[in-house]
Design a protein around this motif. Structure first.
Motif, mmCIF file in Angstrom:
data_model
loop_
_atom_site.group_PDB
_atom_site.id
_atom_site.type_symbol
_atom_site.label_atom_id
_atom_site.label_comp_id
_atom_site.label_asym_id
_atom_site.label_seq_id
_atom_site.Cartn_x
_atom_site.Cartn_y
_atom_site.Cartn_z
ATOM 1 N N PHE A 28 0.829 -1.202 0.000
ATOM 2 C CA PHE A 28 0.000 0.000 0.000
ATOM 3 C C PHE A 28 0.869 1.260 0.000
ATOM 4 O O PHE A 28 0.586 2.221 -0.738
ATOM 5 N N THR A 29 1.908 1.256 0.799
ATOM 6 C CA THR A 29 2.803 2.423 0.853
ATOM 7 C C THR A 29 3.513 2.642 -0.474
ATOM 8 O O THR A 29 3.628 3.782 -0.958
ATOM 9 N N ALA A 30 3.975 1.569 -1.099
ATOM 10 C CA ALA A 30 4.669 1.697 -2.383
ATOM 11 C C ALA A 30 3.717 2.187 -3.472
ATOM 12 O O ALA A 30 4.088 3.034 -4.310
ATOM 13 N N THR A 31 2.487 1.671 -3.468
ATOM 14 C CA THR A 31 1.511 2.114 -4.475
ATOM 15 C C THR A 31 1.134 3.576 -4.264
ATOM 16 O O THR A 31 0.963 4.334 -5.241
ATOM 17 N N LEU A 32 1.003 3.994 -3.025
ATOM 18 C CA LEU A 32 0.701 5.393 -2.748
ATOM 19 C C LEU A 32 1.841 6.311 -3.203
ATOM 20 O O LEU A 32 1.589 7.403 -3.765
ATOM 21 N N ALA A 33 3.070 5.869 -2.991
ATOM 22 C CA ALA A 33 4.216 6.655 -3.465
ATOM 23 C C ALA A 33 4.219 6.750 -4.985
ATOM 24 O O ALA A 33 4.512 7.818 -5.557
ATOM 25 N N LEU A 210 -5.702 -0.037 -7.336
ATOM 26 C CA LEU A 210 -4.926 -0.929 -6.478
ATOM 27 C C LEU A 210 -4.910 -0.442 -5.038
ATOM 28 O O LEU A 210 -4.926 -1.255 -4.098
ATOM 29 N N LEU A 211 -4.877 0.869 -4.824
ATOM 30 C CA LEU A 211 -4.922 1.403 -3.464
ATOM 31 C C LEU A 211 -6.218 1.014 -2.748
ATOM 32 O O LEU A 211 -6.213 0.706 -1.557
ATOM 33 N N ILE A 212 -7.313 1.019 -3.460
ATOM 34 C CA ILE A 212 -8.599 0.647 -2.851
ATOM 35 C C ILE A 212 -8.604 -0.823 -2.457
ATOM 36 O O ILE A 212 -9.042 -1.192 -1.352
#
Length: 331
Positions: A28-33, A210-212
């Motif tokens: 989740f952190t990598a996708t948000l970045a 993907l974040l969702i």
């Protein structure tokens, strides 16, 4: 095909609920970045914006026109309405089979998050699409558009990825994850082919969807509470409905009807009609009349003997005999 990939018992004793593990937090952190990096690259009009313009000028729909008709139908797999109906039908059947509302509630939660996050990003950044671009080489941000990120791509990731999220076996989860990834990738590239989205729109749409999916375990306690509340509401409604329904009426046997003869004049020569008479007491047995016609009292044979009932006397004469004249006395 989905039934073969996701086999579950009719009434599973325990349904595995994904948890927010450390691995999922890292993803989740990598996708948000990655999401923030795409936004920043577009805002500063970096090389990504130049790539968007190069792909737009390439005009893929003119390079391969033979697949245009097929891709017009294929892009429907990313539209929210048709895909939501198809997936909801499948998850509704699973909810009925497993006696739980979790699949449908999870789908509703994911679509709600999709509308809020993607819709807010579209309106907030206001980027124009390739068909409405005004200045060559610009990022077209803040001009009232609504195409950044790509809604078709994000919707394809969430709608088809929810099937992999709700899968109960690792094998089914792998197969459905690969299927949803290929479908969402094809939908995103189709929008670029048709010229409705920039390439950066598609990249941001993949990240948004993907974040969702990665954040759904945080909402599992809320989904469980909503399911419990809905079942409690159903039970109270059933109990209230059962209390207001009146008890069925017990059939009562009709009271016996008593008949008595009704006298008619003797000259009519017909049997008198019977009329119903209400019973005086409910416990008295009904009167049964003998079959056949009933005659009036005037037609019955008299019970008294013929002739006079006076005793005979010697000095009395029978009726009809003339009496002798009496002698007159006096003057």
């Amino acid at each position: 095909m989905f039934a073969r990939l996701d086999r579950e018992p009719e009434r599973p004793a325990h349904i595995d609920v994904p948890r927010m593990s450390r691995h999922r937090v890292v993803l989740f952190t990598a996708t948000l970045a990655f999401y923030l990096a795409i936004v920043w690259a577009v805002v500063i009009t970096s090389w990504l914006v130049r790539l968007d313009w190069q792909v737009m000028f390439f005009r893929p729909y003119q390079q391969w026109p033979q697949i245009h008709a097929f891709l017009d139908y294929y892009v429907v797999l990313g539209q929210r309405g048709p895909t939501a109906v198809m997936v909801a039908a499948w998850l509704g059947w699973r909810s009925w089979r497993q006696h739980t509302l979790r699949p449908l509630l999870t789908l509703a939660t994911s679509l709600l998050l999709l509308n809020i996050t993607v819709g807010a990003a579209k309106l907030g950044m206001g980027r124009l699409g390739p068909h409405y671009a005004t200045v060559i080489g610009s990022n077209e941000m803040g001009l009232g558009g609504d195409i950044f990120p790509s809604g078709h791509t994000a919707n394809a990731v969430v709608t088809w990825g929810i099937l992999a999220y709700l899968a109960s076996t690792p094998r089914a989860r792998r197969w459905l994850s690969a299927l949803s990834a290929v479908t969402s990738l094809g939908v995103g590239l189709t929008t670029v082919y048709l010229g409705t989205h920039w390439l950066s729109d598609v990249l941001l749409g993949w990240a948004a969807g993907l974040l969702i999916l990665l954040a759904l375990p945080w909402f599992e306690p809320l989904i469980a509470k909503a399911e419990t509340a809905l079942f409690d509401l159903r039970d109270r409604w059933r109990a209230r409905r059962g209390a207001t329904v009146p008890a069925p009426a017990v059939p009562v046997a009709p009271a016996p009807v008593l008949l008595k003869p009704r006298p008619l004049p003797a000259e009519q020569g017909v049997a008198p009609a019977r009329e119903p008479v209400s019973p005086v007491r409910g416990s008295r047995a009904p009167i049964h009349l003998a079959p056949g016609p009933h005659t009036a009292r005037s037609e019955r044979t008299p019970v008294t003997p013929a002739g006079s009932r006076r005793p005979p006397h010697a000095d009395r004469l029978p009726r009809g005999t003339p009496q002798p004249a009496r002698p007159l006395t006096g003057n």
